[in-house]
Design an enzyme around this catalytic site. Structure first.
Site, mmCIF file in Angstrom:
data_model
loop_
_atom_site.group_PDB
_atom_site.id
_atom_site.type_symbol
_atom_site.label_atom_id
_atom_site.label_comp_id
_atom_site.label_asym_id
_atom_site.label_seq_id
_atom_site.Cartn_x
_atom_site.Cartn_y
_atom_site.Cartn_z
ATOM 1 N N HIS A 5 0.795 -1.223 0.063
ATOM 2 C CA HIS A 5 -0.160 0.000 -0.110
ATOM 3 C C HIS A 5 0.648 1.190 -0.064
ATOM 4 C CE1 HIS A 5 -3.813 2.395 1.304
ATOM 5 N NE2 HIS A 5 -2.607 3.055 1.706
ATOM 6 N N GLU A 6 1.883 1.249 0.908
ATOM 7 C CA GLU A 6 2.815 2.387 1.029
ATOM 8 C C GLU A 6 3.562 2.688 -0.163
ATOM 9 O OE1 GLU A 6 1.647 4.742 2.995
ATOM 10 O OE2 GLU A 6 0.539 3.350 4.375
ATOM 11 N N CYS A 35 -5.478 -3.595 -7.725
ATOM 12 C CA CYS A 35 -6.543 -3.756 -8.741
ATOM 13 C C CYS A 35 -6.008 -3.381 -10.176
ATOM 14 C CB CYS A 35 -7.696 -3.016 -8.449
ATOM 15 S SG CYS A 35 -7.506 -1.075 -8.844
ATOM 16 N N HIS A 87 -5.783 6.672 -2.895
ATOM 17 C CA HIS A 87 -6.480 5.455 -2.303
ATOM 18 C C HIS A 87 -7.674 5.170 -3.344
ATOM 19 C CE1 HIS A 87 -5.337 6.882 1.952
ATOM 20 N NE2 HIS A 87 -4.634 5.585 1.655
HETATM 21 ZN ZN LIG Z 1 -2.791 5.078 2.251
HETATM 22 ZN ZN LIG Z 2 -7.007 -0.080 -6.843
#
Ligand SMILES: [Zn+2]
Ligand SMILES: [Zn+2]
Length: 174
Positions: free
Chosen positions: A132-133, A166, A142
């Site tokens: 994520h980071e 995704c 996001h």
């Molecule tokens: Zn974030």
């Molecule tokens: Zn995504």
């Protein structure tokens, strides 16, 4: 392609960093190369501790990474301390777009909540927060899809989201 160096600050179990390196080398080899581990832990920045909250500010850790790494190279560091940024009670991680990233480990562990150690829960959380980071480092925002770029407000959010970008996020990265 950009180089990625993985660091840890003092008191991070070395095996967590090694496992993360193996995982990211598999998942991110088309986005970062080379991906390397810096074995020597970095010292905890002296002014990071906020005694009123008994927590550590994230900014001095990011600054310490910036001082370590040549320009054009990205760094992600594991911090085995409870981090916060202004306006938030705590963070699982933080990133600078086109810069460096941190993952704060304590709240990803069941031990923080009085439960038994559980690597099968803990290590995937570390992987997801790192992915994520690093998405933020590469410019992603996001995402509301079933995607690792979903915002995690709670640990349940982290457990629910997949360990992958995704298709639209991947498209933005390439
Ligand atoms: Zn974030
Ligand atoms: Zn995504």
């Amino acid at each position: 392609m950009a180089e990625l160096r993985l660091y840890s600050f003092q008191n991070t179990p070395a095996n967590v960093l090694v496992k993360l390196k193996e995982h990211l080398a598999n998942q991110l080899h088309t986005l970062f190369a080379p991906i390397s581990v810096e074995a020597a832990p970095l010292p905890i920045p002296a002014k990071a501790y906020e005694s009123i909250r008994d927590q550590y500010r994230a900014a001095p850790f990011l600054a310490a990474l910036g001082a370590q790494v040549p320009s054009g190279v990205h760094a992600l560091a594991l911090v085995n301390l409870d981090l916060f940024v202004p306006q938030l009670n705590f963070i699982f991680g933080v990133a600078q777009s086109n810069g460096h990233a941190l993952v704060a480990l304590p709240r990803l562990s069941p031990v923080f909540y009085g439960l038994a150690e559980n690597p099968a829960l803990y290590l995937p959380r570390v992987n997801k927060e790192a992915l994520h980071e690093l998405g933020h480092v590469l410019g992603l925002d996001h995402c509301t899809n079933y995607c690792v770029m979903r915002f995690s407000n709670t640990l349940a959010d982290t457990d629910e989201k997949p360990d992958a970008y995704c298709a639209p996020c991947l498209g933005r990265l390439s």
